[in-house]
Design a protein around this motif. Sequence first.
Motif, PDB file in Angstrom:
ATOM      1  N   PHE A   1      67.795  -0.032  38.385  1.00 38.59           N
ATOM      2  CA  PHE A   1      68.645   1.137  38.166  1.00 38.59           C
ATOM      3  C   PHE A   1      68.658   2.028  39.411  1.00 38.59           C
ATOM      4  O   PHE A   1      69.693   2.589  39.758  1.00 38.59           O
ATOM      5  N   GLN A   2      67.528   2.152  40.090  1.00 36.39           N
ATOM      6  CA  GLN A   2      67.472   2.932  41.335  1.00 36.39           C
ATOM      7  C   GLN A   2      68.394   2.326  42.385  1.00 36.39           C
ATOM      8  O   GLN A   2      69.109   3.043  43.085  1.00 36.39           O
ATOM      9  N   LYS A   3      68.363   1.003  42.492  1.00 40.54           N
ATOM     10  CA  LYS A   3      69.196   0.314  43.479  1.00 40.54           C
ATOM     11  C   LYS A   3      70.683   0.585  43.205  1.00 40.54           C
ATOM     12  O   LYS A   3      71.449   0.834  44.132  1.00 40.54           O
ATOM     13  N   TYR A   4      71.072   0.554  41.938  1.00 36.31           N
ATOM     14  CA  TYR A   4      72.471   0.739  41.587  1.00 36.31           C
ATOM     15  C   TYR A   4      72.930   2.197  41.625  1.00 36.31           C
ATOM     16  O   TYR A   4      74.088   2.464  41.899  1.00 36.31           O
ATOM     17  N   THR A   5      72.019   3.134  41.324  1.00 33.85           N
ATOM     18  CA  THR A   5      72.440   4.541  41.245  1.00 33.85           C
ATOM     19  C   THR A   5      72.022   5.358  42.450  1.00 33.85           C
ATOM     20  O   THR A   5      72.571   6.439  42.689  1.00 33.85           O
ATOM     21  N   GLY A   6      71.004   4.902  43.163  1.00 39.03           N
ATOM     22  CA  GLY A   6      70.467   5.688  44.274  1.00 39.03           C
ATOM     23  C   GLY A   6      69.576   6.822  43.821  1.00 39.03           C
ATOM     24  O   GLY A   6      69.131   7.629  44.627  1.00 39.03           O
ATOM     25  N   GLU A   7      69.285   6.882  42.526  1.00 41.14           N
ATOM     26  CA  GLU A   7      68.437   7.938  41.978  1.00 41.14           C
ATOM     27  C   GLU A   7      67.014   7.427  41.787  1.00 41.14           C
ATOM     28  O   GLU A   7      66.789   6.247  41.600  1.00 41.14           O
TER      29      GLU A   7
END
Length: 131
Positions: A123-129
């Motif tokens: 999810f971090q990879k996809y959202t940058g969050e």
Amino acid sequence: LEKGYEHTLEELERIAAMYGGDLFAGGGYLWAMEAEENLRNQYLELLYKIAEKYRGNQVKKAIDTYKKIVSAFPYEEKAVLQIAALYHQLGQHEALHTYYCRYREMLKAELDDVPSRKVRQTFQKYTGEQY
């Protein structure tokens, strides 16, 4: 499901709709546990087949089917990762972030757990969050 026979999407949907959960939900019958587990596994396999059929041209229905998998099987990370990939593919980053937050809350509330490192990193990879 018959082995070697390619079911249509409509047939798979009808079969999935017949699943009503564990045979003796909450009964705790030891003799029924194996049969219930077999049925759950068949239901899971069926939902994955439905999601894959939708994935080609009805991505939102594929996402809904993967969400159904996660609702029934909260630790089924493969479905969570598929949801993330499909939201990312559609460019729906707000929906991706919202789904992660709801998934994290569900794990905490129902299972007193947190998403795995693999899920958080995806999810971090996809959202940058940061999660």
